[in-house]
Design a protein around this motif. Structure first.
Motif, PDB file in Angstrom:
ATOM      1  N   LEU A 152       0.802  -1.224   0.000  1.00  0.00           N
ATOM      2  CA  LEU A 152       0.000   0.000   0.000  1.00  0.00           C
ATOM      3  C   LEU A 152       0.837   1.278   0.000  1.00  0.00           C
ATOM      4  O   LEU A 152       0.478   2.251  -0.650  1.00  0.00           O
ATOM      5  N   LEU A 170      -7.137   5.973  -6.070  1.00  0.00           N
ATOM      6  CA  LEU A 170      -6.267   5.095  -5.291  1.00  0.00           C
ATOM      7  C   LEU A 170      -4.864   5.665  -5.309  1.00  0.00           C
ATOM      8  O   LEU A 170      -4.257   5.787  -6.370  1.00  0.00           O
ATOM      9  N   SER A 171      -4.348   6.027  -4.114  1.00  0.00           N
ATOM     10  CA  SER A 171      -2.991   6.576  -4.055  1.00  0.00           C
ATOM     11  C   SER A 171      -2.339   6.094  -2.778  1.00  0.00           C
ATOM     12  O   SER A 171      -2.940   5.341  -2.016  1.00  0.00           O
ATOM     13  N   LEU A 175      -7.487   5.071  -0.250  1.00  0.00           N
ATOM     14  CA  LEU A 175      -8.518   4.962  -1.282  1.00  0.00           C
ATOM     15  C   LEU A 175      -9.587   6.002  -0.979  1.00  0.00           C
ATOM     16  O   LEU A 175     -10.250   5.938   0.054  1.00  0.00           O
ATOM     17  N   SER A 269      -6.521  -0.036   5.958  1.00  0.00           N
ATOM     18  CA  SER A 269      -6.703  -1.130   5.008  1.00  0.00           C
ATOM     19  C   SER A 269      -5.708  -2.245   5.266  1.00  0.00           C
ATOM     20  O   SER A 269      -6.076  -3.432   5.253  1.00  0.00           O
TER      21      SER A 269
END
Lengths: 400, 371
Positions: A152, A170-171, A175, A269
């Motif tokens: 991630l 998405l970066s 998200l 996440s």
């Protein structure tokens, strides 16, 4: 043989007191208790002396003072003027959030993989076996690091973020996706949802009564699904869709990031991925052993009674398998909740990370803060295990 | 009409029909029996085709194996040079390289002493002597070898211990010491003495209810408060105490399961033979109970082994800690995945071996209890 010898042998001579098991037990326990008390007393005295030497005043007064630091992810309003009690609340809520979401996904993935492991499809069962064997034997912290530092974090920067329909981004900052904004009239939709749920429950009770009385079955599932989808939809049409969307936008001059919308941060996440996937590999094995514990004769008997396969699974196999599954499943849920504390390693602000970490370092109130943290975990453990015990009792075999 | 070549009753046996033997039959039965299964098979195969060749290319075909600097990495595949360069540190941490032989010597000693235990032709007395050596004398030798100081060995502080070596030190001492403590706690929990019993219940439930991280935090933050100011125990020692107490609670619950499974007749028979409490436990009850719960014990061991990684949070560098340290090194940025894969393989080998060995033990020791 005379009378006196009979009475003599029926009441054996009392052993001397140092050989009397009861008295020995009493003495032993007394010594043990004294020892434990001595140890506890020594620890408390040492702690008092040490705290005094370091100039730390004990007590819970620090909970009311301002913390003066920021926390990235909070479920309640939080700024630099918030107190240490707010820090505690933020940590606790984040712990609960991660645990509940983690348990949800771990259960779903675990059940799917557990059933796949028993599939008569060779490839599927081998894949499930590889999944279970690999993930069970790799430490959770390593998996957490993998998701966070290897998957991630290396994602693109916000200004180069991948986007979907220009709304979902998405970066490496997470998200980002549109957040709903509720407008006038949204209450009606909420009311419709509540009504639909209540209606479904009433319907289920009625259908069960009717089935027990007449033997006729009622398609409860599809009717409920219809109710829950249609009723709110009707309400939405009637009020003219009172929802607008807050779409994330790129902002900032030098360091850019998205503002607005909802965000799933990489920390959150990664933690949910790692917890859910690691725990699911254990749940899969529990589910497998549960299903295998139901003897083949049970399904054969159900078939010979004329039940179709889906009913056999639902009414015969699953209820019996659950009995074997629930107790170990409980301990997996407990493990997941406790393992959520690994967040401290990647900086997700849950209880251990933000309260037992940051707050403790700032205040130095080690005894109070560790005490509160431990109490919270003990309370959570007790709550989860009593909830699951209650569920277990409701599923237990009813015997004569 | 077909002509009959054989007299009635003398028909030679025919080969089985072609649709019930061979590869095709196996494929049909295991992969394509029904629409749903066929779909699953096709999806799985597509998944494998999509992911396995790129993975193979990354890990082996296009990987860089030779070299000693970052420049040797072409970035097309994995860069195993990173692992090669850091290999010694992953294994031994920052242990002085001229003293690494001491660690290796202890490994060799352990293997040499433990290997005969796995062969059935070795006499029982020899085995008992070896076990006694491993449990009593070996730890003393190890301590001297690792810590040094005196008799000509250079002193090595525990802050320099690290890598797989530190993982093994924590895991093995945790495993060896938590088992007896766990057995004592389990016996205490089933004792008829109320004081002992309630102490054990509270102790076990407390340690089982809290996360290991808080235990480690307590070891690093609270422990110095608990002891008199002039004593400052070594950090590794504090962590070890925490880990041992923590896993002994789990061990106790596993052992209690075994104790509960022993029929009451065994306890009564032991008492009828005139054995006292400790003798009846050691000679009759525990051998049966422990045999029954071997899978549970090994599972606790595996859990403990994996949990040793948590020590990196309070600043000890075990295998994962060293990998983390290496991948944040300025000269070697960008090789995180290689490091994690290496650590994962390391942990997997140990854990998988332990679980397979426990399955083997279960089969070997399965001497009854069927009825």
């Amino acid at each position: 043989m005379n009378d006196s010898s009979v009475t003599k042998s029926s009441t054996p001579a009392k052993p001397p007191f140092w050989r009397d098991p009861d008295k020995r037990a009493l003495a032993f326990q007394g010594v043990f208790l004294l020892l434990v008390l001595f140890v506890i007393f020594t620890l408390i005295r040492n702690t008092m002396v040490n705290l005094e030497a370091r100039g730390i005043s004990s007590g819970f007064g620090f909970l009311g003072t301002a913390a003066g630091f920021r926390i990235a992810e909070t479920m309640i309003p939080f700024d630099t003027s918030s107190t240490y009690f707010d820090v505690f609340l933020v940590g606790l809520l984040n712990t609960l959030k991660v645990s509940i979401i983690g348990v949800f996904f771990a259960t779903i993935i675990g059940f799917v993989v557990g059933v796949a492991r028993l599939s008569n499809n060779w490839i599927v069962s081998r894949l499930a076996a590889i999944y279970v064997d690999t993930l069970r034997n790799i430490p959770l912290l390593l998996q957490l690091f993998f998701w966070y530092f290897a998957v991630l974090r290396p994602l693109k920067k916000p200004e180069e973020a991948d986007s979907l329909f220009g709304m979902i981004f998405l970066s490496n900052r997470g998200l980002f996706f549109p957040a709903p904004v509720y407008e006038q009239g949204f209450g009606l939709i909420v009311l419709a949802v509540v009504l639909a749920i209540v209606g479904s429950i009433v319907l289920k009770i009625w259908a069960k009564k009717r089935m027990e009385a007449t033997g006729q079955r009622f398609p409860v599932f599809f009717t409920s699904l219809g109710l829950i989808v249609l009723l709110p939809l009707l309400a939405a049409v009637a009020t003219g869709f009172p929802i607008s969307w807050d779409i994330p936008e790129l902002a900032g001059t030098r360091i850019k990031n998205f503002v607005g919308g909802q965000v799933l941060t990489p920390e959150f996440s990664a933690l949910v991925f790692a917890l859910a996937i690691y725990t699911s590999s254990f749940i899969a094995e529990i589910v497998r052993s549960g299903i295998m514990s139901v003897s083949k004769g049970q399904s054969e008997a159900a078939f010979s009674l004329g039940l179709k396969p889906s009913w056999t699974t639902r009414l015969v196999i699953i209820p019996q398998a659950l009995r074997v599954i629930i107790p170990p499943l409980t301990s997996q849920y407990l493990n997941l909740t406790k393992n959520s504390s690994l967040a401290a390693a990647i900086g997700y602000p849950e209880l251990v990370s933000v309260f037992a970490g940051t707050a403790l370092n700032n205040t130095g109130q080690a005894v109070e803060i560790m005490g509160i943290t431990l109490m919270v975990y003990l309370f959570l453990s007790l709550t989860i295990s009593s909830l699951m015990n209650w569920y277990n009792a409701s599923k237990a075999l009813v015997e004569r | 009409m077909t002509t009959q070549k054989h007299p009635v009753g003398q028909h030679p046996s025919l080969p089985p029909p072609s649709n019930s033997v061979g590869v095709l039959y196996w494929l049909k039965e295991n992969l394509f029996n029904g629409v749903f299964n066929s779909l699953l098979t096709i999806c799985s195969i597509l998944l494998l085709i999509n992911y396995v060749p790129p993975l193979f290319n990354w890990a082996i075909a296009k990987a860089d194996w030779i070299g000693s600097t970052k420049d040797a990495c072409s970035k097309e595949g994995a860069c195993w040079v990173f692992i090669r360069v850091w290999f010694d540190q992953f294994l031994y941490g920052r242990f002085p390289s001229e003293s690494v032989w001491r660690i290796n010597l202890s490994y060799i000693l352990a293997i040499a002493a433990a290997a005969p235990l796995f062969f059935s032709f070795v006499a029982r007395k020899v085995k008992l002597a070896l076990i006694a050596f491993l449990l009593v004398i070996y730890p003393i030798i190890c301590f001297y070898l690792y810590a040094g100081g005196g008799f000509g060995l250079q002193e090595v502080e525990t802050s320099r211990w690290g890598g797989l070596f530190l993982t093994l030190v924590i895991a093995v001492s945790g495993i060896v010491l938590s088992l007896p403590l766990g057995i004592l706690l389990a016996l205490g929990r089933r004792s008829s003495m109320p004081v002992i019993k309630s102490f054990c219940v509270i102790f076990i439930e407390f340690w089982r209810g809290i996360p290991l991280i808080t235990v480690l935090f307590m070891a690093s933050v609270m422990f110095p408060l608990f002891v008199p100011e002039n004593i400052s125990p070594d950090k590794l020692l504090r962590v070890l105490v925490g880990v041992i107490l923590f896993s002994s609670a789990y061990m106790a619950e596993v052992v209690r399961g075994g104790l509960q499974a022993i029929p009451k007749g065994q306890y009564e028979a032991a008492a009828a033979l005139g054995l006292n409490y400790w003798k009846s436990m050691l000679l009759i009850i525990l051998p049966q109970a422990l045999k029954m719960v071997i899978p549970g014990i090994v599972n606790t061991f595996i859990g403990l082994f994996k949990d040793t990684t948590l020590v990196l949070i309070i600043g000890l560098f075990d295998l994962l800690g060293m990998v983390q340290l290496a991948s944040t090194n300025q000269k070697w940025l960008g090789f995180t995945i290689e490091g994690y894969v290496f650590a994962a393989i390391g942990f997997f080998i140990f854990c998988f071996a332990m679980s397979r060995y426990s399955q083997h033990l279960e089969r070997v020791l399965n001497t009854g209890h069927r009825n």
